[in-house]
Design a protein around this motif. Structure first.
Motif, PDB file in Angstrom:
ATOM      1  N   SER A  17      31.734  53.657 103.633  1.00 11.69           N
ATOM      2  CA  SER A  17      33.317  54.453 103.394  1.00 11.69           C
ATOM      3  C   SER A  17      32.192  55.978 103.458  1.00 11.69           C
ATOM      4  O   SER A  17      33.198  56.903 103.681  1.00 11.69           O
ATOM      5  CB  SER A  17      33.821  54.321 102.060  1.00 11.69           C
ATOM      6  OG  SER A  17      32.959  55.013 101.101  1.00 11.69           O
ATOM      7  N   MET A  18      31.321  56.170 102.623  1.00  9.17           N
ATOM      8  CA  MET A  18      30.864  57.437 103.060  1.00  9.17           C
ATOM      9  C   MET A  18      30.411  57.666 104.149  1.00  9.17           C
ATOM     10  O   MET A  18      30.315  59.353 104.652  1.00  9.17           O
ATOM     11  CB  MET A  18      29.300  57.885 102.256  1.00  9.17           C
ATOM     12  CG  MET A  18      29.449  58.004 100.649  1.00  9.17           C
ATOM     13  SD  MET A  18      28.307  57.985  99.839  1.00  9.17           S
ATOM     14  CE  MET A  18      28.297  59.869 100.025  1.00  9.17           C
ATOM     15  N   ARG A  19      30.325  56.901 104.989  1.00 10.87           N
ATOM     16  CA  ARG A  19      29.963  57.315 106.700  1.00 10.87           C
ATOM     17  C   ARG A  19      30.869  57.962 107.242  1.00 10.87           C
ATOM     18  O   ARG A  19      30.763  58.752 107.879  1.00 10.87           O
ATOM     19  CB  ARG A  19      29.204  55.815 107.256  1.00 10.87           C
ATOM     20  CG  ARG A  19      28.765  55.623 108.665  1.00 10.87           C
ATOM     21  CD  ARG A  19      28.277  56.942 109.179  1.00 10.87           C
ATOM     22  NE  ARG A  19      26.703  57.056 108.882  1.00 10.87           N
ATOM     23  CZ  ARG A  19      25.846  58.297 109.489  1.00 10.87           C
ATOM     24  NH1 ARG A  19      26.031  59.190 109.671  1.00 10.87           N
ATOM     25  NH2 ARG A  19      24.447  57.822 109.093  1.00 10.87           N
ATOM     26  N   VAL A  20      32.150  56.786 107.705  1.00 12.64           N
ATOM     27  CA  VAL A  20      33.022  56.837 107.858  1.00 12.64           C
ATOM     28  C   VAL A  20      33.877  57.718 107.402  1.00 12.64           C
ATOM     29  O   VAL A  20      34.684  58.740 108.081  1.00 12.64           O
ATOM     30  CB  VAL A  20      34.000  55.326 107.655  1.00 12.64           C
ATOM     31  CG1 VAL A  20      33.053  54.090 108.556  1.00 12.64           C
ATOM     32  CG2 VAL A  20      35.079  55.940 106.775  1.00 12.64           C
ATOM     33  N   THR A  21      33.991  58.297 106.745  1.00 10.85           N
ATOM     34  CA  THR A  21      34.783  59.400 105.910  1.00 10.85           C
ATOM     35  C   THR A  21      34.472  61.174 106.123  1.00 10.85           C
ATOM     36  O   THR A  21      34.145  61.742 105.609  1.00 10.85           O
ATOM     37  CB  THR A  21      34.999  59.735 104.680  1.00 10.85           C
ATOM     38  OG1 THR A  21      33.568  59.550 103.496  1.00 10.85           O
ATOM     39  CG2 THR A  21      35.290  58.673 104.217  1.00 10.85           C
ATOM     40  N   GLU A  22      32.191  60.767 106.734  1.00 13.12           N
ATOM     41  CA  GLU A  22      31.617  61.704 107.285  1.00 13.12           C
ATOM     42  C   GLU A  22      30.439  62.359 106.308  1.00 13.12           C
ATOM     43  O   GLU A  22      30.060  63.609 105.459  1.00 13.12           O
ATOM     44  CB  GLU A  22      32.090  63.106 108.321  1.00 13.12           C
ATOM     45  CG  GLU A  22      32.789  62.142 109.530  1.00 13.12           C
ATOM     46  CD  GLU A  22      33.358  63.518 110.817  1.00 13.12           C
ATOM     47  OE1 GLU A  22      34.355  64.041 109.957  1.00 13.12           O
ATOM     48  OE2 GLU A  22      33.435  63.647 111.141  1.00 13.12           O
ATOM     49  N   GLN A  23      31.222  61.922 104.765  1.00 14.26           N
ATOM     50  CA  GLN A  23      30.186  62.661 103.600  1.00 14.26           C
ATOM     51  C   GLN A  23      28.381  62.351 104.163  1.00 14.26           C
ATOM     52  O   GLN A  23      27.898  63.356 103.820  1.00 14.26           O
ATOM     53  CB  GLN A  23      30.893  61.729 102.785  1.00 14.26           C
ATOM     54  CG  GLN A  23      31.964  61.574 102.419  1.00 14.26           C
ATOM     55  CD  GLN A  23      32.290  60.937 100.725  1.00 14.26           C
ATOM     56  OE1 GLN A  23      31.644  60.919  99.933  1.00 14.26           O
ATOM     57  NE2 GLN A  23      33.014  60.349 100.765  1.00 14.26           N
ATOM     58  N   ILE A  24      28.391  60.897 105.003  1.00 12.21           N
ATOM     59  CA  ILE A  24      27.112  60.917 105.234  1.00 12.21           C
ATOM     60  C   ILE A  24      26.086  62.678 105.776  1.00 12.21           C
ATOM     61  O   ILE A  24      25.471  63.313 105.585  1.00 12.21           O
ATOM     62  CB  ILE A  24      26.717  59.906 105.657  1.00 12.21           C
ATOM     63  CG1 ILE A  24      26.339  58.659 104.956  1.00 12.21           C
ATOM     64  CG2 ILE A  24      24.978  59.794 106.388  1.00 12.21           C
ATOM     65  CD1 ILE A  24      26.314  57.480 105.147  1.00 12.21           C
ATOM     66  N   ASP A  25      27.217  62.269 106.324  1.00 13.71           N
ATOM     67  CA  ASP A  25      27.369  63.781 108.320  1.00 13.71           C
ATOM     68  C   ASP A  25      26.898  65.207 106.975  1.00 13.71           C
ATOM     69  O   ASP A  25      26.635  66.292 107.158  1.00 13.71           O
ATOM     70  CB  ASP A  25      28.156  63.940 109.364  1.00 13.71           C
ATOM     71  CG  ASP A  25      27.936  62.591 109.982  1.00 13.71           C
ATOM     72  OD1 ASP A  25      26.905  62.336 110.140  1.00 13.71           O
ATOM     73  OD2 ASP A  25      29.220  62.366 110.323  1.00 13.71           O
ATOM     74  N   ALA A  26      28.320  65.089 105.918  1.00 10.36           N
ATOM     75  CA  ALA A  26      28.076  66.941 105.054  1.00 10.36           C
ATOM     76  C   ALA A  26      27.031  66.373 105.120  1.00 10.36           C
ATOM     77  O   ALA A  26      26.272  67.752 104.417  1.00 10.36           O
ATOM     78  CB  ALA A  26      29.587  66.246 103.903  1.00 10.36           C
ATOM     79  N   MET A  27      26.416  65.561 103.917  1.00 14.27           N
ATOM     80  CA  MET A  27      24.934  65.499 103.094  1.00 14.27           C
ATOM     81  C   MET A  27      24.196  66.562 104.392  1.00 14.27           C
ATOM     82  O   MET A  27      23.334  66.678 104.646  1.00 14.27           O
ATOM     83  CB  MET A  27      24.337  64.731 102.659  1.00 14.27           C
ATOM     84  CG  MET A  27      24.644  64.204 101.740  1.00 14.27           C
ATOM     85  SD  MET A  27      24.078  62.966 100.591  1.00 14.27           S
ATOM     86  CE  MET A  27      25.415  62.448  99.478  1.00 14.27           C
ATOM     87  N   GLU A  28      24.167  65.711 105.411  1.00 20.96           N
ATOM     88  CA  GLU A  28      23.387  66.363 106.409  1.00 20.96           C
ATOM     89  C   GLU A  28      22.604  67.773 106.699  1.00 20.96           C
ATOM     90  O   GLU A  28      22.165  68.435 107.077  1.00 20.96           O
ATOM     91  CB  GLU A  28      23.132  65.680 107.471  1.00 20.96           C
ATOM     92  CG  GLU A  28      21.663  65.351 108.233  1.00 20.96           C
ATOM     93  CD  GLU A  28      21.805  64.059 109.415  1.00 20.96           C
ATOM     94  OE1 GLU A  28      22.102  63.998 110.110  1.00 20.96           O
ATOM     95  OE2 GLU A  28      21.841  63.165 108.371  1.00 20.96           O
TER      96      GLU A  28
END
Ligand SMILES: Nc1ncnc2c1ncn2[C@@H]1O[C@H](COP(=O)(O)OP(=O)(O)OP(=O)(O)O)[C@@H](O)[C@H]1O
Ligand SMILES: [Mg+2]
Lengths: 258, 258
Positions: free
Chosen positions: B120-131
């Motif tokens: 869910s972090m991936r599809v809601t772009e939370q992982i991108d947000a960290m990056e």
């Protein structure tokens, strides 16, 4: 409403410079030769229909996606050629506000805001972090939401916290992905005002992606129309819409007939 | 149109999947030994893993102990060998059942929750947000979780074995009077140092498998919310499958060493 300050923009000093940018996903060609410059201190709105590659464009600018061809220079660095260390150093100078906010939903508002700061500046003490959080919350006007979880916030509040989270690292460039989509006209106007305040207070240059003409008109010095993978028109609001081009006109008419 | 696939779509995807999983695992070993270590997050995750599965492991371990003892008694009685019961149970639980039961429960509870969380972090772009905030999401999310499962699951397996032996003792005690100490003594009598080592190695491997599979599936989730469910589900299925294979291989190797 706080109007956008028209400042003299130095056309020598570009913070983002893109030339001949191509990007496709499999057989789907999304960007087909983008040339674009963002000058220091200006706000540029990128307009375009859904699915034309607006989000892809700014993801390439921060290095989340790699271009197939073309040059992307941000603050003097070729983004696609950087080592991860240099890329991170560059990313700290760029604020990226996601289309759907992308708040960390396991953390409350305070932790969301403090996280990028504490991860990047190890030597800050608790008081300095608190102050920084307080400052950006004040900037977005949500000081009372410190302990709330993102799931308890409204869409507009989430957008604001998302913007606050990028401001905490004091970026030089802001990239807003559809800051007003899905919001009512009054909240939209508040977000536009916030964008203009941020430009003045933090002295940023911004790219604002939107398909909302009111937002484009009130928050930007120049507009760029993205159509079929290219920037069809770039200029001030009047320059772009004073045209006989059917596709541009359609966009204009659609927005104002509504 | 040119043929895009070396073999066919299915076969190509299968092999590129294996390649991706290999790269993911290799990246883990490269990142795991580099600073920063995010120790606090590792400890947090250890608690998450432990607390999530503790109740179920206690219950299952206890019941396995009782039931296994109850079922074995009649066959030993036929030979008049009920006095061997404790050491038989000891071998079965410490060498096989404890580690395996723990691993399967954790694959279900922990693996799926890691898959769903990262998905869910991936599809809601939370992982991108960290990056884009210059935080390495692989280090912060994946490395910490994999280390946590690798360290916690051996401890849980040990705990599970003791609970199972206690369940077994209660059953033995109900039939013939024996003290807890003498029960545990005879349970461990035939267990060698190699057996204990094998069990610990096994559980370390299971823990690593559960963590890395859950993270891999979640980290590479696609297709929106549907992808989150798929990631959680596949994490469990793949982890269990690998655990069985590893069980066979490790037991085989231990036999060679003996
Ligand atoms: N990671 C990806 N993999 C494959 N295709 C992608 C990927 N990202 C975007 N696309 C495709 O690229 C196209 C442009 O996507 P993009 O998200 O940039 O649109 P957009 O202009 O931002 O639209 P919207 O206004 O709806 O947000 C879409 O057709 C999308 O399917
Ligand atoms: Mg978009």
């Amino acid at each position: 409403m706080k109007k956008l300050k028209q400042r003299s923009i130095n056309k020598e000093d570009s913070v983002i410079s893109i030339s001949g940018l191509y990007k496709s996903f499999g057989d789907l060609e999304v960007l087909k030769g983008i040339d674009f410059k963002l000058f220091k201190g200006e706000n540029v709105a990128v307009l375009g229909k859904s699915g034309t590659g607006k989000s892809v464009l700014i993801k390439i600018i921060v290095g989340l996606l790699k271009p197939d061809r073309g040059e992307v220079v941000v603050l003097g660095h070729h983004v696609d050629q950087l080592e991860s260390k240099e890329l991170n150093a560059l990313r700290i100078r760029i604020g990226f506000s996601f289309q759907n906010s992308a708040l960390y939903d396991s953390m409350n508002v305070y932790q969301n805001l403090a996280f990028p700061l504490t991860m990047n500046r190890k030597n800050l003490n608790k008081k300095e972090v608190d102050e920084a959080v307080e400052e950006v919350l004040e900037a977005v006007g949500l000081t009372d939401k410190l302990k709330q979880m993102p799931s308890d916030l409204s869409g507009g509040q989430r957008k604001r916290i998302g913007i606050a989270r990028t401001l905490i690292l004091k970026p030089e460039i802001m990239l807003y992905d559809e800051p007003t989509s899905g919001l009512d006209p009054i909240t939209s106007a508040e977000i536009i005002e916030l964008i203009n305040e941020v430009q003045q207070k933090y002295n940023t240059s911004s790219v604002i992606i939107t398909h909302d003409l009111t937002c484009a008109k009130n928050s930007s010095n120049r507009l760029a129309m993205l159509l079929e993978g290219k920037f069809l028109k770039v200029g001030t609001f009047d320059e772009v819409f004073d045209t006989n081009d059917e596709q541009v006109k359609a966009f204009f008419d659609y927005n104002f007939i509504q | 149109m040119r043929n895009k696939y070396t073999f066919s779509k299915g076969v190509d995807e299968y092999f590129s999947g294996i390649h991706k999983a290999y790269l993911f695992t290799a990246l883990f070993f490269r990142e795991a030994f580099k600073k920063p270590f995010h120790l606090r997050e590792v400890i947090n995750q250890c608690f998450e893993v432990g607390l999530k599965s503790l109740a179920l492991i206690s219950l299952t371990g206890f019941i396995v102990g009782i039931v296994f003892t109850k079922q074995s008694r009649p066959s030993l009685e036929d030979f008049g060998a009920t006095s061997w019961l404790p050491s038989l149970i000891g071998i079965a639980i410490i060498k096989a059942l404890g580690p395996l039961v723990t691993a399967l429960i954790c694959a279900g509870k922990v693996g799926s929750s890691i898959g769903a969380e990262l998905g869910s972090m991936r599809v809601t772009e939370q992982i991108d947000a960290m990056e884009v905030s210059a935080i390495n999401p692989f280090k912060y999310l994946v490395v910490t979780r994999v280390i946590a499962t690798t360290l916690t699951i051996p401890v849980l397996a040990l705990y599970c074995s003791f609970v199972a032996l206690y369940g077994s003792y209660l059953n033995v005690h109900a039939e013939e009077t024996s003290s807890m100490i003498s029960f545990y003594q005879s349970a461990f009598k035939t267990i060698s140092f190699l057996d204990i080592t094998t069990s610990v190695v096994k559980t370390l491997v299971y823990g690593f498998t559960i963590g890395i599979v859950g993270c891999y599936k979640g980290y590479h989730a696609t297709q929106g919310t549907r992808g989150v469910g798929k990631a959680a589900n596949q994490a469990v299925v793949l982890a269990m499958f690998l655990i069985f294979i590893e069980e066979v291989i490790i037991v085989q190797i231990a036999n060679w060493i003996r």
